[in-house]
Design a protein around this motif. Sequence first.
Motif, PDB file in Angstrom:
ATOM      1  N   LEU A 105       0.827  -1.200   0.000  1.00  0.00           N
ATOM      2  CA  LEU A 105       0.000   0.000   0.000  1.00  0.00           C
ATOM      3  C   LEU A 105       0.867   1.257   0.000  1.00  0.00           C
ATOM      4  O   LEU A 105       1.631   1.506   0.939  1.00  0.00           O
ATOM      5  CB  LEU A 105      -0.910  -0.030   1.226  1.00  0.00           C
ATOM      6  N   ALA A 106       0.743   2.040  -1.065  1.00  0.00           N
ATOM      7  CA  ALA A 106       1.598   3.210  -1.258  1.00  0.00           C
ATOM      8  C   ALA A 106       0.998   4.442  -0.586  1.00  0.00           C
ATOM      9  O   ALA A 106       0.722   5.461  -1.224  1.00  0.00           O
ATOM     10  CB  ALA A 106       1.817   3.459  -2.742  1.00  0.00           C
ATOM     11  N   THR A 131       0.322  -9.641   5.752  1.00  0.00           N
ATOM     12  CA  THR A 131       1.018  -8.494   5.166  1.00  0.00           C
ATOM     13  C   THR A 131       0.047  -7.360   4.874  1.00  0.00           C
ATOM     14  O   THR A 131       0.330  -6.183   5.142  1.00  0.00           O
ATOM     15  CB  THR A 131       1.737  -8.915   3.871  1.00  0.00           C
ATOM     16  N   VAL A 132      -1.113  -7.705   4.322  1.00  0.00           N
ATOM     17  CA  VAL A 132      -2.134  -6.697   4.030  1.00  0.00           C
ATOM     18  C   VAL A 132      -2.570  -5.990   5.304  1.00  0.00           C
ATOM     19  O   VAL A 132      -2.649  -4.754   5.365  1.00  0.00           O
ATOM     20  CB  VAL A 132      -3.334  -7.348   3.323  1.00  0.00           C
ATOM     21  N   ARG A 185      -6.235  -9.199  15.181  1.00  0.00           N
ATOM     22  CA  ARG A 185      -5.600  -9.051  16.507  1.00  0.00           C
ATOM     23  C   ARG A 185      -4.100  -9.306  16.404  1.00  0.00           C
ATOM     24  O   ARG A 185      -3.297  -8.597  17.032  1.00  0.00           O
ATOM     25  CB  ARG A 185      -6.254 -10.005  17.502  1.00  0.00           C
ATOM     26  N   ASP A 186      -3.716 -10.301  15.617  1.00  0.00           N
ATOM     27  CA  ASP A 186      -2.299 -10.586  15.433  1.00  0.00           C
ATOM     28  C   ASP A 186      -1.570  -9.404  14.792  1.00  0.00           C
ATOM     29  O   ASP A 186      -0.369  -9.200  15.031  1.00  0.00           O
ATOM     30  CB  ASP A 186      -2.104 -11.827  14.552  1.00  0.00           C
ATOM     31  N   ALA A 187      -2.283  -8.618  13.976  1.00  0.00           N
ATOM     32  CA  ALA A 187      -1.687  -7.464  13.303  1.00  0.00           C
ATOM     33  C   ALA A 187      -1.708  -6.210  14.175  1.00  0.00           C
ATOM     34  O   ALA A 187      -1.226  -5.164  13.748  1.00  0.00           O
ATOM     35  CB  ALA A 187      -2.412  -7.187  11.992  1.00  0.00           C
ATOM     36  N   GLY A 188      -2.283  -6.320  15.386  1.00  0.00           N
ATOM     37  CA  GLY A 188      -2.267  -5.195  16.297  1.00  0.00           C
ATOM     38  C   GLY A 188      -3.534  -4.373  16.340  1.00  0.00           C
ATOM     39  O   GLY A 188      -3.549  -3.272  16.907  1.00  0.00           O
ATOM     40  N   PHE A 189      -4.625  -4.894  15.765  1.00  0.00           N
ATOM     41  CA  PHE A 189      -5.907  -4.200  15.806  1.00  0.00           C
ATOM     42  C   PHE A 189      -6.717  -4.619  17.027  1.00  0.00           C
ATOM     43  O   PHE A 189      -6.567  -5.732  17.548  1.00  0.00           O
ATOM     44  CB  PHE A 189      -6.732  -4.510  14.554  1.00  0.00           C
ATOM     45  N   THR A 190      -7.596  -3.738  17.451  1.00  0.00           N
ATOM     46  CA  THR A 190      -8.631  -4.075  18.410  1.00  0.00           C
ATOM     47  C   THR A 190      -9.920  -4.334  17.635  1.00  0.00           C
ATOM     48  O   THR A 190     -10.373  -3.477  16.870  1.00  0.00           O
ATOM     49  CB  THR A 190      -8.865  -2.918  19.403  1.00  0.00           C
TER      50      THR A 190
END
Length: 214
Positions: A105-106, A131-132, A185-190
């Motif tokens: 994502l640029a 990754t996304v 959650r693994d990507a750091g989101f709530t």
Amino acid sequence: MNTDGWLADTRSSYDTVAGDYADRIRGALAEKPYLRAALTLFADLVQAAGGGPVADVGCGPGQVTAHLHDLGVDAFGIDLSPVMIEVARRDHPHLRFEVGSMTDLALTDASVAGLLAFWSLIHIPDDAVPTVFRHFRRVLRPGGPLLLGFHVGDESKLKTQGYGGHPMNVYVHRRRPDTVAAWLRDAGFTVEAQMLLDPDDSVPGAVLFARRPY
């Protein structure tokens, strides 16, 4: 499943069907009250978090981007398919659309107030989703909301014919909301909420609200 070249296949497939796809879904939101409600809530969350630009990632012909704009959101669209972006610019000349991939994502870090991916993750293989989601978190401002929509299920199917009878070569991945929530959650989101749509259909849908923590 061989995913070699899946990104190029997805781009060329949607380049081929862009015009017919836009014709088919034009006005479809008018018949989807629960999706409109989800978009209205998302717009409210963006404004409550301070407002600012919102990325519609995998925007297709731009109908959701335009709907968010009508709700008062400073929305812009990104899509992998250059022809789809041409259609979006033609149909919504007052809005910003650009070619890009959610896998790379640029956008600069913490540059968007909200991010939406409405049925655009369905062609992303499982091993590329982390990754996304890392990109989504990177570009969102702290406190920014994320809204995802996707097909529900446990399988991936190869789609070889698409809108208007044109050939396509894309996998459509169906996933369980709990699986997607765990990846977030693994990507750091709530993760804040999820809703199952058309649960009695052969292929239900789901929407999922999450947020990059402050």
